[in-house]
Motif scaffolding. Structure first.
Motif, short mmCIF file in Angstrom:
data_model
loop_
_atom_site.label_atom_id
_atom_site.label_comp_id
_atom_site.label_asym_id
_atom_site.label_seq_id
_atom_site.Cartn_x
_atom_site.Cartn_y
_atom_site.Cartn_z
N ASP A 132 49.27 38.07 29.73
CA ASP A 132 48.80 38.30 28.41
C ASP A 132 47.38 38.03 28.25
O ASP A 132 47.03 37.79 27.26
CB ASP A 132 49.79 37.59 27.49
N ALA A 133 46.56 38.59 29.36
CA ALA A 133 45.14 38.31 29.24
C ALA A 133 44.63 39.22 28.35
O ALA A 133 44.76 40.53 28.49
CB ALA A 133 44.60 38.22 30.68
N VAL A 134 43.39 38.67 27.52
CA VAL A 134 42.67 39.63 26.94
C VAL A 134 41.04 39.03 27.12
O VAL A 134 40.90 38.24 27.09
CB VAL A 134 42.94 39.46 25.48
N CYS A 135 40.29 40.18 27.29
CA CYS A 135 38.81 39.90 27.70
C CYS A 135 38.02 40.68 26.62
O CYS A 135 37.89 41.95 26.71
CB CYS A 135 38.73 40.24 29.06
N PHE A 136 37.22 40.06 25.80
CA PHE A 136 36.27 40.70 24.98
C PHE A 136 34.94 40.16 25.26
O PHE A 136 34.79 38.78 25.05
CB PHE A 136 36.40 40.77 23.65
N ASN A 137 33.86 40.98 25.43
CA ASN A 137 32.41 40.14 25.60
C ASN A 137 32.49 39.08 26.67
O ASN A 137 31.89 38.06 26.47
CB ASN A 137 31.99 39.70 24.10
N ASN A 138 32.91 39.24 27.51
CA ASN A 138 33.11 38.43 28.98
C ASN A 138 33.84 37.20 28.74
O ASN A 138 33.65 36.12 29.32
CB ASN A 138 31.64 37.98 29.55
N GLU A 139 34.55 37.18 27.61
CA GLU A 139 35.42 35.88 27.27
C GLU A 139 36.98 36.36 27.52
O GLU A 139 37.56 37.22 26.73
CB GLU A 139 35.05 35.40 25.87
N LEU A 140 37.35 35.62 28.32
CA LEU A 140 38.89 35.79 28.74
C LEU A 140 39.81 34.84 28.13
O LEU A 140 39.35 33.52 28.15
CB LEU A 140 39.10 35.78 30.32
N THR A 141 40.82 35.18 27.48
CA THR A 141 41.83 34.21 26.90
C THR A 141 43.15 34.79 27.48
O THR A 141 43.27 36.00 27.35
CB THR A 141 41.93 34.24 25.27
N TYR A 142 43.87 33.63 27.78
CA TYR A 142 45.18 33.91 28.27
C TYR A 142 46.17 32.65 28.17
O TYR A 142 45.59 31.63 28.20
CB TYR A 142 45.39 34.57 29.58
N ARG A 143 47.46 32.78 27.92
CA ARG A 143 48.30 31.76 28.21
C ARG A 143 49.23 31.82 29.16
O ARG A 143 49.47 30.88 29.72
CB ARG A 143 49.30 31.84 26.59
N THR A 144 49.48 33.30 29.63
CA THR A 144 50.70 33.47 30.68
C THR A 144 49.66 34.28 31.72
O THR A 144 49.40 35.16 31.59
CB THR A 144 51.95 34.28 30.20
N PRO A 145 49.76 33.50 32.88
CA PRO A 145 48.95 34.12 34.06
C PRO A 145 49.81 35.01 34.77
O PRO A 145 49.06 35.90 35.37
CB PRO A 145 48.85 33.19 34.95
N GLY A 146 51.14 35.26 34.41
CA GLY A 146 51.94 36.34 35.15
C GLY A 146 52.11 36.34 36.44
O GLY A 146 52.05 35.20 36.99
N THR A 147 52.45 37.17 37.27
CA THR A 147 52.82 37.22 38.56
C THR A 147 52.17 38.42 39.29
O THR A 147 52.39 39.33 38.84
CB THR A 147 54.40 37.27 38.83
N ILE A 148 51.89 38.07 40.46
CA ILE A 148 51.35 39.10 41.54
C ILE A 148 52.66 39.62 42.45
O ILE A 148 52.99 38.50 43.20
CB ILE A 148 50.18 39.00 42.40
N CYS A 149 53.33 40.55 42.52
CA CYS A 149 54.40 41.04 43.28
C CYS A 149 53.76 41.71 44.58
O CYS A 149 52.78 42.67 44.43
CB CYS A 149 55.07 41.88 42.66
N LEU A 150 53.97 41.24 45.74
CA LEU A 150 53.71 41.83 46.80
C LEU A 150 54.68 42.26 47.97
O LEU A 150 55.90 41.89 47.77
CB LEU A 150 53.01 40.42 47.59
N GLY A 151 54.39 43.19 48.48
CA GLY A 151 54.96 44.10 49.50
C GLY A 151 54.55 44.86 50.54
O GLY A 151 53.42 45.09 50.39
N ILE A 152 55.17 45.25 51.55
CA ILE A 152 54.92 46.24 52.50
C ILE A 152 55.47 47.62 52.26
O ILE A 152 56.46 47.84 52.15
CB ILE A 152 54.98 45.64 54.00
#
Length: 317
Positions: A132-152
């Motif tokens: 749930d990341a939001v970035c304005f004017n080089n300022e990032l705010t987030y509460r939930t970092p989420g997940t990176i799904c990986l596979g081949i």
């Protein structure tokens, strides 16, 4: 014995919400000297003078010109889809024989372009979801970092697949070490399509209705109905492309959306606020192309594509 090299340093292309989020997590564990944001001269000049913050805390990221890049063990492409061509050029000096590359760009096509330039054997497919990341004017705010799904990718078999599995294991170990939330996917192409389904609904509807996640999730609202209609068009196309998506996937992602901050917003709504060109071509544009290929109608995608292009035209894109 495995010959896969351990990942010790990372180069990130793209300093938006996802790039900063991952860069902050990784830098905290492996240090500034091993975490690089790589960019062309124009972006370098803008960013080297900027103040970057994550959740209110100032960060002194290491920013390097593309012309001065060193070989990276891992490259994370976190640019927008509209900047992929430039990203592929900027990272050229950072790609070595053993470099692993992941693209967390939205859509279902970026890995194809990375593989065409640098080789499919360097590319681990990935999907970033749940942030749930939001970035304005080089300022990032987030509460939930989420997940990176990986596979081949399924194209790899036999000895080639074994080598790719070693690279995947090395990447998973690195994410474990650096605290990056990740999940290994048996069918990464299906996961990419399911995320594509969400983006075609969520990202585009938030922009058209000029709202955050909360305003889109009101049951029976026009925004909610447009979002779910767009998602179900992707389900139909997925089946025609041999991808097994269904109502369970729609329900899964709607449940995920309800965990995000109501006032947070996806990247396309942030683009509307900043009056920047969007990723509509990789969402509704791709849906329209696939629909033409299969001879079906996609009225939700047609509507969203038309409205987004009108909004972009209103501020000169």
């Amino acid at each position: 014995m495995s010959t896969t090299k351990d990942i010790k340093n990372v180069t990130i292309i793209g300093m938006g919400a996802l790039g900063m989020l991952l860069g902050g997590l990784i830098e905290d564990r492996i240090g500034r000297e091993n975490t690089v944001f790589l960019m062309d001269d124009g972006r370098y000049e803008r960013n080297i003078r900027a103040v970057h913050k994550i959740n209110g805390k100032r960060r002194d990221f290491r920013i390097v010109r593309a012309s001065e890049a060193e070989k990276a063990d891992l490259i994370i492409i976190a640019a927008k889809a509209t900047g992929l061509d430039e990203a592929l050029v900027s990272m050229e000096r950072a790609v070595g024989e053993d470099t692993v590359i992941i693209s967390i760009i939205n859509g279902i096509t970026s890995e194809q372009f990375v593989a065409e330039k640098y080789g499919a054997d360097k590319v681990i497919h990935s999907v970033a979801q749940g942030m749930d990341a939001v970035c304005f004017n080089n300022e990032l705010t987030y509460r939930t970092p989420g997940t990176i799904c990986l596979g081949i990718a399924p194209r790899f078999t036999g000895e080639e697949r074994r080598k790719m599995e070693e690279k995947l294991s090395s990447l998973a170990a690195f994410f474990e070490k650096t605290g990056v939330p990740y999940r290994l996917e048996e069918d990464i192409i299906r996961r990419q399509w399911s995320k594509f389904m969400l983006n075609c609904g969520c990202n585009q509807v938030c922009m058209v209705w000029d709202t955050g996640y909360g305003g889109m999730m009101e049951p029976e609202s026009e925004a909610f109905m447009a979002m779910t209609a767009a998602m179900r068009e992707v389900v139909v196309l997925a089946h025609l492309e041999g991808i097994d998506l269904g109502e369970n996937d729609v329900a899964e992602y709607l449940a995920l959306m309800r965990t995000l901050q109501p006032d947070a917003m996806p990247s396309m709504e942030q683009d509307r606020i900043r009056k920047k060109k969007t990723e509509v071509e990789i969402f509704a544009g791709t849906v329209k192309q696939l629909a033409k290929k299969h001879g079906i109608e996609v009225p939700a995608a047609d509507f969203l594509y038309r409205r987004i292009r009108e909004i972009e035209a209103s501020y000169g894109c």
